[in-house]
Design a protein around this motif. Structure first.
Motif, PDB file in Angstrom:
ATOM      1  N   SER A  69       0.871  -1.179   0.000  1.00  0.00           N
ATOM      2  CA  SER A  69       0.000   0.000   0.000  1.00  0.00           C
ATOM      3  C   SER A  69       0.900   1.219   0.000  1.00  0.00           C
ATOM      4  CB  SER A  69      -0.923   0.015   1.221  1.00  0.00           C
ATOM      5  OG  SER A  69      -0.170   0.123   2.424  1.00  0.00           O
ATOM      6  N   GLY A  70       0.330   2.346  -0.349  1.00  0.00           N
ATOM      7  CA  GLY A  70       1.166   3.532  -0.358  1.00  0.00           C
ATOM      8  C   GLY A  70       0.470   4.733  -0.940  1.00  0.00           C
ATOM      9  N   THR A  71       1.198   5.840  -0.930  1.00  0.00           N
ATOM     10  CA  THR A  71       0.743   7.088  -1.537  1.00  0.00           C
ATOM     11  C   THR A  71       1.842   7.604  -2.445  1.00  0.00           C
ATOM     12  OG1 THR A  71      -0.645   7.642   0.359  1.00  0.00           O
ATOM     13  CG2 THR A  71      -0.032   9.440  -1.114  1.00  0.00           C
ATOM     14  N   ILE A  72       1.502   7.824  -3.702  1.00  0.00           N
ATOM     15  CA  ILE A  72       2.458   8.314  -4.702  1.00  0.00           C
ATOM     16  C   ILE A  72       2.079   9.745  -5.055  1.00  0.00           C
ATOM     17  CG2 ILE A  72       3.508   7.902  -6.944  1.00  0.00           C
ATOM     18  CD1 ILE A  72       3.812   5.613  -4.841  1.00  0.00           C
ATOM     19  N   THR A  73       2.963  10.688  -4.712  1.00  0.00           N
ATOM     20  CA  THR A  73       2.755  12.096  -5.039  1.00  0.00           C
ATOM     21  C   THR A  73       3.563  12.430  -6.283  1.00  0.00           C
ATOM     22  OG1 THR A  73       2.442  12.605  -2.702  1.00  0.00           O
ATOM     23  CG2 THR A  73       2.899  14.452  -4.188  1.00  0.00           C
ATOM     24  N   SER A  74       2.904  12.952  -7.303  1.00  0.00           N
ATOM     25  CA  SER A  74       3.534  13.186  -8.600  1.00  0.00           C
ATOM     26  C   SER A  74       3.417  14.654  -8.993  1.00  0.00           C
ATOM     27  CB  SER A  74       2.879  12.318  -9.681  1.00  0.00           C
ATOM     28  OG  SER A  74       2.921  10.954  -9.326  1.00  0.00           O
ATOM     29  N   TYR A  75       4.529  15.250  -9.379  1.00  0.00           N
ATOM     30  CA  TYR A  75       4.563  16.603  -9.937  1.00  0.00           C
ATOM     31  C   TYR A  75       4.753  16.475 -11.446  1.00  0.00           C
ATOM     32  CZ  TYR A  75       4.948  18.705  -5.296  1.00  0.00           C
ATOM     33  OH  TYR A  75       4.703  19.122  -4.003  1.00  0.00           O
ATOM     34  N   PHE A  76       3.944  17.225 -12.200  1.00  0.00           N
ATOM     35  CA  PHE A  76       3.967  17.091 -13.650  1.00  0.00           C
ATOM     36  C   PHE A  76       3.686  18.438 -14.298  1.00  0.00           C
ATOM     37  CE2 PHE A  76      -0.101  15.989 -11.865  1.00  0.00           C
ATOM     38  CZ  PHE A  76      -1.007  16.746 -12.591  1.00  0.00           C
ATOM     39  N   GLU A  77       4.216  18.586 -15.499  1.00  0.00           N
ATOM     40  CA  GLU A  77       4.013  19.806 -16.277  1.00  0.00           C
ATOM     41  C   GLU A  77       3.171  19.480 -17.497  1.00  0.00           C
ATOM     42  OE1 GLU A  77       6.949  22.115 -19.139  1.00  0.00           O
ATOM     43  OE2 GLU A  77       7.411  22.568 -17.036  1.00  0.00           O
ATOM     44  N   ALA A  78       2.113  20.250 -17.726  1.00  0.00           N
ATOM     45  CA  ALA A  78       1.246  20.024 -18.882  1.00  0.00           C
ATOM     46  C   ALA A  78       1.967  20.419 -20.170  1.00  0.00           C
ATOM     47  CB  ALA A  78      -0.038  20.826 -18.737  1.00  0.00           C
ATOM     48  N   LYS A  79       1.888  19.554 -21.174  1.00  0.00           N
ATOM     49  CA  LYS A  79       2.454  19.881 -22.480  1.00  0.00           C
ATOM     50  C   LYS A  79       1.457  20.688 -23.315  1.00  0.00           C
ATOM     51  CE  LYS A  79       5.626  15.962 -22.949  1.00  0.00           C
ATOM     52  NZ  LYS A  79       6.012  14.808 -23.787  1.00  0.00           N
ATOM     53  N   ASN A  80       0.187  20.482 -23.065  1.00  0.00           N
ATOM     54  CA  ASN A  80      -0.874  21.300 -23.656  1.00  0.00           C
ATOM     55  C   ASN A  80      -2.001  21.371 -22.625  1.00  0.00           C
ATOM     56  OD1 ASN A  80      -2.199  18.737 -23.982  1.00  0.00           O
ATOM     57  ND2 ASN A  80      -1.063  18.495 -25.908  1.00  0.00           N
ATOM     58  N   ASN A  81      -3.070  22.023 -22.951  1.00  0.00           N
ATOM     59  CA  ASN A  81      -4.151  22.143 -21.977  1.00  0.00           C
ATOM     60  C   ASN A  81      -4.607  20.749 -21.534  1.00  0.00           C
ATOM     61  OD1 ASN A  81      -3.995  24.887 -22.183  1.00  0.00           O
ATOM     62  ND2 ASN A  81      -5.743  25.080 -23.579  1.00  0.00           N
ATOM     63  N   LEU A  82      -4.624  20.555 -20.209  1.00  0.00           N
ATOM     64  CA  LEU A  82      -4.770  19.221 -19.654  1.00  0.00           C
ATOM     65  C   LEU A  82      -5.947  19.174 -18.685  1.00  0.00           C
ATOM     66  CD1 LEU A  82      -3.213  16.468 -19.673  1.00  0.00           C
ATOM     67  CD2 LEU A  82      -2.002  17.275 -17.648  1.00  0.00           C
ATOM     68  N   SER A  83      -6.898  18.289 -18.953  1.00  0.00           N
ATOM     69  CA  SER A  83      -8.044  18.137 -18.060  1.00  0.00           C
ATOM     70  C   SER A  83      -8.040  16.796 -17.341  1.00  0.00           C
ATOM     71  CB  SER A  83      -9.353  18.288 -18.843  1.00  0.00           C
ATOM     72  OG  SER A  83      -9.442  17.293 -19.855  1.00  0.00           O
ATOM     73  N   GLN A  84      -7.258  15.844 -17.852  1.00  0.00           N
ATOM     74  CA  GLN A  84      -7.139  14.534 -17.236  1.00  0.00           C
ATOM     75  C   GLN A  84      -5.673  14.114 -17.172  1.00  0.00           C
ATOM     76  OE1 GLN A  84      -9.564  11.924 -19.683  1.00  0.00           O
ATOM     77  NE2 GLN A  84     -11.213  11.919 -18.153  1.00  0.00           N
ATOM     78  N   VAL A  85      -5.356  13.347 -16.154  1.00  0.00           N
ATOM     79  CA  VAL A  85      -4.055  12.699 -16.053  1.00  0.00           C
ATOM     80  C   VAL A  85      -4.293  11.202 -16.012  1.00  0.00           C
ATOM     81  CG1 VAL A  85      -2.066  12.278 -14.569  1.00  0.00           C
ATOM     82  CG2 VAL A  85      -2.865  14.608 -14.943  1.00  0.00           C
ATOM     83  N   ASN A  92      -6.094  -4.827 -10.435  1.00  0.00           N
ATOM     84  CA  ASN A  92      -6.255  -5.461  -9.128  1.00  0.00           C
ATOM     85  C   ASN A  92      -5.636  -4.634  -8.001  1.00  0.00           C
ATOM     86  OD1 ASN A  92      -3.594  -6.133 -10.089  1.00  0.00           O
ATOM     87  ND2 ASN A  92      -3.443  -7.546  -8.374  1.00  0.00           N
ATOM     88  N   MET A  93      -4.921  -3.568  -8.340  1.00  0.00           N
ATOM     89  CA  MET A  93      -4.433  -2.616  -7.348  1.00  0.00           C
ATOM     90  C   MET A  93      -5.526  -1.560  -7.150  1.00  0.00           C
ATOM     91  SD  MET A  93      -1.515  -3.919  -6.662  1.00  0.00           S
ATOM     92  CE  MET A  93      -0.606  -2.681  -5.782  1.00  0.00           C
ATOM     93  N   VAL A  94      -6.037  -1.448  -5.934  1.00  0.00           N
ATOM     94  CA  VAL A  94      -7.230  -0.642  -5.680  1.00  0.00           C
ATOM     95  C   VAL A  94      -6.839   0.760  -5.218  1.00  0.00           C
ATOM     96  CG1 VAL A  94      -9.337  -0.446  -4.315  1.00  0.00           C
ATOM     97  CG2 VAL A  94      -8.529  -2.702  -5.076  1.00  0.00           C
ATOM     98  N   VAL A  95      -7.281   1.767  -5.961  1.00  0.00           N
ATOM     99  CA  VAL A  95      -7.054   3.164  -5.580  1.00  0.00           C
ATOM    100  C   VAL A  95      -8.187   3.596  -4.655  1.00  0.00           C
ATOM    101  CG1 VAL A  95      -6.873   5.541  -6.409  1.00  0.00           C
ATOM    102  CG2 VAL A  95      -5.823   3.665  -7.710  1.00  0.00           C
ATOM    103  N   SER A  96      -7.824   4.113  -3.497  1.00  0.00           N
ATOM    104  CA  SER A  96      -8.839   4.549  -2.532  1.00  0.00           C
ATOM    105  C   SER A  96      -9.075   6.049  -2.576  1.00  0.00           C
ATOM    106  CB  SER A  96      -8.426   4.146  -1.111  1.00  0.00           C
ATOM    107  OG  SER A  96      -7.154   4.682  -0.782  1.00  0.00           O
ATOM    108  N   GLU A  97      -8.059   6.822  -3.030  1.00  0.00           N
ATOM    109  CA  GLU A  97      -8.217   8.274  -3.011  1.00  0.00           C
ATOM    110  C   GLU A  97      -7.187   8.922  -3.923  1.00  0.00           C
ATOM    111  OE1 GLU A  97      -8.956  11.442   0.563  1.00  0.00           O
ATOM    112  OE2 GLU A  97      -7.055  10.351   0.641  1.00  0.00           O
ATOM    113  N   VAL A  98      -7.619   9.994  -4.604  1.00  0.00           N
ATOM    114  CA  VAL A  98      -6.708  10.874  -5.345  1.00  0.00           C
ATOM    115  C   VAL A  98      -6.975  12.296  -4.875  1.00  0.00           C
ATOM    116  CG1 VAL A  98      -5.960  11.709  -7.593  1.00  0.00           C
ATOM    117  CG2 VAL A  98      -6.727   9.327  -7.346  1.00  0.00           C
ATOM    118  N   VAL A  99      -5.938  12.999  -4.432  1.00  0.00           N
ATOM    119  CA  VAL A  99      -6.088  14.324  -3.836  1.00  0.00           C
ATOM    120  C   VAL A  99      -5.194  15.314  -4.565  1.00  0.00           C
ATOM    121  CG1 VAL A  99      -5.779  15.698  -1.743  1.00  0.00           C
ATOM    122  CG2 VAL A  99      -6.687  13.375  -1.582  1.00  0.00           C
ATOM    123  N   GLN A 100      -5.723  16.494  -4.823  1.00  0.00           N
ATOM    124  CA  GLN A 100      -4.950  17.587  -5.404  1.00  0.00           C
ATOM    125  C   GLN A 100      -5.190  18.840  -4.572  1.00  0.00           C
ATOM    126  OE1 GLN A 100      -6.098  19.108  -9.336  1.00  0.00           O
ATOM    127  NE2 GLN A 100      -3.927  19.147  -9.896  1.00  0.00           N
TER     128      GLN A 100
END
Length: 644
Positions: A69-85, A92-100
């Motif tokens: 289990s864990g939390t992965i914090t990712s920093y990213f730069e948009a190459k163009n206008n970005l609405s989804q990552v 089978n790896m279950v995501v419980s939360e995504v926070v921004q």
């Protein structure tokens, strides 16, 4: 499915063992194994919309269980206008939360192993942002590939092996070969003690920063500040014994940190010190170790091969050839990474050749000649196959990691390039390749390498790379010599090719000439055309001529013959298969006397022999290229014939 994959792995391993012997088997085993799964990978197109800058990877694991289990914090730069990552993560790896920035985001996981995250607002091109994904699960391929939970000597152990598309099996990531992560911090939280009461030791990329104890848990922090692709991020945990060697590095020392199973400590301590010698060798030949501000290390794991995770190679043994191969990847593979599967030789051929350079510099020339002889024998064990992959090859794991072509022939091609352009130009070119800002700590393809070596040598290398990298096969030489005068040696060099994709292999050819009184001299002839004649000066009576005494050429079934006549021009003689009556026909306008002839296939096996000459039926002969050696009253002549 797991048992089927394991069966395939065992088949691959047995094949390598049969071809190479046990001492070379570790060089290929892990790459071949992990590739079984990566061929199923298809990167989501949307991942190219952003550029990863940083990951903070916080993992919670207990080596007794195949759960993470864990939390992965990712920093990213948009190459163009970005609405989804979109990240890649097995379903089978279950995501419980995504926070921004404190706000929970909407997300979905689909059957394509995609984690699709809706951002709070459209992120403008060039803008930097971050988000954190919290997840848990039993990693895919536990006990086999990307995340393994096992034990040694009764102690639990986990390790990862992701090259290059297994990372999604144990953390949300971006895996395609176009975006290295600029830097990472890795936090590994485990129980402090294993079930027997021994302390767990964690290892990962980069420099260890701290070990923090809280109750019965322990968190180990590693910091890595060099660009790294997802497949080279790795960790392992067990009751490691840890010891170090120091590399002086021109008064800027750094440590080689060895993490080994306690039961193997005594044996490992006798084997790993050579890593310092190999490190010093590679640093002197190319450039200082690229990750010297952090560390180099070995972490023992449960497979028989090795894997070159940046700053820490996972090792199934501590054989010197394996140590050299995995360390070499830190220049060729980790600092400069192949840009596509077609260019895999830029990773594996280089690492293999550097293990050969270790033999040359630490064991001497005789041992290096033996090494080259062995690798050439493997490279010529089949008549075809190119080092560079064709489009149709890139989904075939056996072809990508073909140990004959991607490793051994590629390594010998590098050696032949070295002999062609000279040591100074060769090593200058490799240094320039590693330091070029267009691909240092990034990606490079074969064209990039050719351009670099042409600049270093001031030579047009198109023909060399066409023959040896892009096309197939090898030459078979027939050398005839005579001494018409006491001060002259007359030589004729003819060549046939094992594969029709190459009409002629240009190469410098070294002959070792021995005299009747024990005199010896080497001469290198620039062989640029077939049936080429040379007249060289000698100062003694010649007793014998030896072809390629240092095993510098990829070739096979070569013959050196003393001719009692002047060298025979062979252009007038020709052979062809008569399509009307399917016979092998000789055209002999000068009525040269034919004393006998022998037909060979491309493997050097004799198919037919007769005295004199007779047109023979080719009905029962297989299609393809074969060779006819004609014995004439003026010497031996070899001709190639293609039967359609």
């Amino acid at each position: 499915m797991r048992n089927l994959m394991l069966f395939i792995v065992l088949i691959i391993g047995c094949t390598i063992y049969a071809q190479d012997g046990s001492s070379l088997k570790p060089l290929y085993e892990a790459e071949m194994k992990s590739a079984l799964k990566r061929m199923q990978f298809k990167a989501p197109a949307i991942v190219d919309n952003y550029d990863l800058k940083y990951h903070r990877l916080a993992f919670n694991i207990d080596p007794s269980y195949a759960v993470i289990s864990g939390t992965i914090t990712s920093y990213f730069e948009a190459k163009n206008n970005l609405s989804q990552v979109v990240f890649e993560l097995t379903e089978n790896m279950v995501v419980s939360e995504v926070v921004q920035r404190g706000t929970a985001l909407n997300f979905t996981q689909n059957s394509n192993d995609e984690l699709v995250i809706d951002l709070q607002a459209v992120q403008s091109a060039g803008a930097l942002d971050s988000l954190a994904v919290t997840y848990s699960g039993n990693p895919v391929a536990s006990n086999l590939d990307s995340y393994a939970q096992s034990e040694h000597d009764g102690h639990p152990a986990i390790w990862t092996l992701s090259e290059p598309y297994g990372a999604k099996g144990w953390w949300p990531c971006k895996q395609d070969l176009n975006d290295k992560i600029d830097s990472v911090d890795i936090f590994i939280t485990t129980p402090k003690l294993d079930p027997s009461g021994e302390e767990y030791i964690a290892v990962a990329n980069g420099l260890e920063q701290s070990q923090v104890y809280q109750g019965t848990d322990k968190t180990t922090h590693f910091k890595h500040r060099y660009p790294i692709p997802a497949y080279l991020i790795a960790m392992a945990v067990t009751n490691y014994a840890v010891y170090t060697h120091t590399v002086q590095n021109d008064d800027n020392p750094f440590d080689i940190v060895n993490y080994v199973y306690p039961e193997d400590l005594t044996s490992a301590q006798t084997k790993t010190p050579v890593t310092v010698d190999v490190m010093n060798l590679f640093s002197s030949l190319f450039e200082p170790y690229p990750f010297a501000t952090e560390k180099y290390g070995h972490a023992q794991f449960g497979w028989g091969g090795g894997m070159e995770h940046t700053t820490v190679s996972f090792m199934g043994s501590f054989d010197r050839s394996l140590i050299a191969h995995e360390l070499a990847h830190h220049w060729f593979g980790n600092k400069v990474t192949c840009a596509s599967w077609k260019d895999i030789w830029l990773n594996e051929g280089f690492a293999t050749y550097l293990s050969g350079l270790t033999v040359e510099h630490l064991d001497g020339n005789a041992a290096f000649t033996d090494w080259k002889t062995q690798y050439t024998a493997s490279a010529t064990s089949s008549s075809g196959g190119s080092v560079y992959l064709k489009d149709s090859d890139t989904t075939n794991v056996y072809r990508i990691f073909d140990s004959r072509l991607s490793y051994r022939k590629a390594a010998m091609v590098l050696h032949m390039l070295r002999k062609k352009i000279g040591d100074a130009n060769f090593f200058t070119g490799l240094k320039n390749f590693l330091t070029n800002t267009n691909h240092a700590f990034g990606y490079a393809n074969t064209t990039d390498f050719i351009s670099t070596m042409e600049s270093a040598s001031s030579e047009d290398l198109t023909e060399f790379f066409d023959d040896w990298i892009y096309n197939e096969g090898y030459p078979i030489y027939d050398v005839q010599w005579s001494q018409p005068q006491s001060s002259q040696l007359q030589i004729n060099i003819s060549q046939t090719q094992s594969h029709p994709s190459v009409s002629f292999f240009e190469a410098p050819i070294t002959l070792r000439v021995r005299g009747t009184l024990g005199e010896t001299m080497d001469m290198t002839l620039n062989n640029t055309t077939n049936n080429q004649n040379f007249l060289e000066s000698v100062t003694f009576n010649v007793a014998s001529v030896e072809f390629d005494p240092e095993a510098d050429l990829i070739s096979k079934n070569n013959i050196v013959t003393l001719s009692t006549h002047s060298v025979l021009p062979t252009e007038a003689l020709s052979l062809y298969v008569n399509s009307e009556n399917e016979t092998l026909t000789l055209v002999n306008p000068n009525q040269t006397q034919i004393l006998g002839f022998t037909i060979y296939n491309t493997l050097g096996q004799r198919l037919y022999h007769a005295k004199g000459w007779e047109d023979i039926s080719t009905v029962t002969m297989p299609s393809g290229l074969f060779f006819v050696k004609l014995q004439t009253n003026r010497g031996l002549i070899t001709k190639s014939v293609l039967k359609n």
